[in-house]
Design an enzyme around this catalytic site. Structure first.
Site, short mmCIF file in Angstrom:
data_model
loop_
_atom_site.label_atom_id
_atom_site.label_comp_id
_atom_site.label_asym_id
_atom_site.label_seq_id
_atom_site.Cartn_x
_atom_site.Cartn_y
_atom_site.Cartn_z
N ASP A 9 0.85 -1.18 0.00
CA ASP A 9 0.00 0.00 0.00
C ASP A 9 0.89 1.24 0.00
OD1 ASP A 9 -2.30 1.44 -0.06
OD2 ASP A 9 -2.90 1.04 2.01
N GLU A 50 1.88 4.05 -4.16
CA GLU A 50 1.39 2.68 -4.25
C GLU A 50 2.29 1.82 -5.13
OE1 GLU A 50 -3.37 3.10 -3.50
OE2 GLU A 50 -2.62 3.63 -5.48
N ASP A 124 -1.10 -1.03 5.10
CA ASP A 124 -1.60 0.32 5.35
C ASP A 124 -0.95 0.92 6.61
OD1 ASP A 124 -3.87 2.43 4.86
OD2 ASP A 124 -4.08 1.88 6.97
N HIS A 246 -38.89 4.08 -9.40
CA HIS A 246 -40.18 3.99 -10.08
C HIS A 246 -41.19 4.96 -9.46
CE1 HIS A 246 -41.97 1.87 -6.67
NE2 HIS A 246 -40.84 1.19 -6.60
N GLU A 322 -35.83 -5.25 -6.54
CA GLU A 322 -35.83 -4.85 -5.14
C GLU A 322 -35.52 -6.03 -4.23
OE1 GLU A 322 -35.18 -3.07 -2.72
OE2 GLU A 322 -36.75 -1.52 -2.81
#
Length: 442
Positions: A9, A50, A124, A246, A322
């Protein structure tokens, strides 16, 4: 043959800004950490940091065993896609970095995988510690990788100078040319260039590895946004999703659960009028190039009204349906609370909880929506497509674009026949441009 995992990282506090990288080599068979590397780089950009982290990890693995197979895991989609050969490297400042990385091991010996940032905590942390040392006065590492040698902080150092004259001061600053939001007519800037930021599409809405140089830890500050803060003429036009909920059905005003597991209501008279108004507004803007709908009746009816006005066909994607609310379908929130209080409490507390009766969890919905998103981004790269769908899919797309937690679904308002907009760029960045616009209904 030995197998190593390299996790790497890098980041900068500002873009460009004081930067550092971290890398770790892990034994794939035992999980043992075999080597670590971290350095403060001086003033460079996120992408440079990076790539430097990747190079350090590969070199550390080669020192351990030059014959080993190496699997690289990074949370930079840009670096992973470029090194995997799926994305072209157009920016001249990135090409030497990628070329150097490809030469550390023979071809075919290294593979790449994108992972979420939360799974890259070791590298990280090392990158943050390197930047902390820089903030405390440690000298930057000497640049040994082509195109990455840091310059004094007063200049825009590293390859970033090729695409940005100076660190930008706010949205739309720098060299970004203004564009018009395809759905709302509001100003929106292009995404950053390949070396101007590393915000990831459904996982990093605003990418800075750590806090500002004056803060002690990354956890104490907000990340610096990158999308819209620079220019990226080489990335081309984004895939832009205009997200239309909708129109109303008979269940909408009563606020009843209406998913994909119960009845499939059609639009009410009010809902059809709403769809006509949306269609007129989108026709005036003239930016929609394609229409894709959920398979449910209320979305197909809404999409058909808009399509007739725009002269377009309607495609169907089952991934846009949905959530299935199980036994809660057709009930109000109060009725669910009365009948299934424990299940409702669990559902509100965890995205993994399912509605009573084997409904679909929000976590499962998110997986389905992310897959549909990726299919549609590929199919409509550089185009503006109207997606006619439902509350949960739209909120989920927005949440993923912002890298927001699952509970944010309960903190967004999304009216019937409202418009929202998310743009997706070729480098993996996503930009939320609009949310719950209902001006066309007034």
């Amino acid at each position: 043959m030995r197998e190593f995992i390299v996790e790497a990282d890098g980041g900068s506090r500002g873009n460009p800004g004081p930067a550092g990288y971290g890398a770790v080599v892990i034994d794939a068979a035992t999980g043992e950490t075999l080597a670590e590397a971290a350095e403060f780089l001086g003033t460079v950009t996120n992408n440079v940091a990076e790539y430097r982290g990747l190079l350090a990890g590969l070199r550390a693995a080669r020192e351990l065993d030059p014959t080993a197979r190496v699997h690289v895991r990074m949370d930079s989609k840009l670096v992973v896609e470029q090194m995997s050969g799926r994305w072209k490297i157009k920016h001249p400042g990135m090409k030497p970095l990628a070329m150097e990385a490809s030469r550390v091991f023979p071809p075919g010996q290294v593979t790449y995988e994108w992972i979420p940032r939360e799974r890259n905590k070791h590298a990280d942390r090392l990158a943050n510690e390197a930047m902390d040392r820089g903030a405390a006065g440690a000298p930057p590492a000497t640049g040994t990788t082509p195109g990455t040698a840091p310059e004094p902080a007063a200049a825009a150092a590293g390859p970033a100078a090729a695409s940005a004259a100076a660190p930008v001061a706010g949205p739309g600053a720098g060299t970004a040319a203004s564009a018009t939001d395809p759905a709302a007519g509001v100003p929106a800037t292009a995404t950053p260039a390949e070396d101007a930021g590393t915000a990831e599409a459904d996982h990093r809405a605003a990418r800075t590895v750590a806090a500002s140089a004056t803060a002690p830890t990354a956890a104490t500050t907000a990340p610096t946004p990158s999308v819209g803060w620079g220019s990226a003429p080489d990335l081309g036009a984004p895939a832009t999703f205009v997200l239309l909920r909708h129109g109303e059905t008979p269940l909408t005003p009563q606020k009843r659960f209406s998913g994909s597991g119960g009845s499939d209501p059609s639009l009410s008279g009010t809902g059809r009028e709403q769809a006509e108004r949306v269609a007129a507004a989108l026709a005036r803007r003239g930016t929609i190039q394609a229409i894709v709908s959920s398979p449910l009746a209320r979305t197909r009816e809404t999409a058909g009204i808009v399509a007739a006005r725009l002269g377009l066909e309607v495609g169907i994607d089952d991934g846009l349906r949905e959530t299935d609310f199980g036994a809660w379908e057709g009930l109000t929130f109060a009725e669910v609370h009365e009948r299934h209080p424990e299940d409702l409490a669990a559902w509100l507390a965890s995205p993994d909880a399912e509605p009573t009766g084997g409904g679909e969890s929000f976590a499962a919905t998110a997986v389905r929506i992310a897959a549909a998103r990726d299919r549609l981004i590929e199919a409509y790269a550089g185009r503006t497509v109207l997606l006619v769908t439902h509350v949960t899919p739209i909120k989920t797309l927005v949440r993923l674009a912002l890298n927001a937690p699952a509970e944010s679904l309960f903190r967004m308002e999304l009216s019937a026949a409202s418009l929202s907009v998310v743009a997706y760029y070729a480098d993996g960045n996503a930009s939320v441009r609009l949310l719950n616009d209902t001006a066309h209904l007034r």
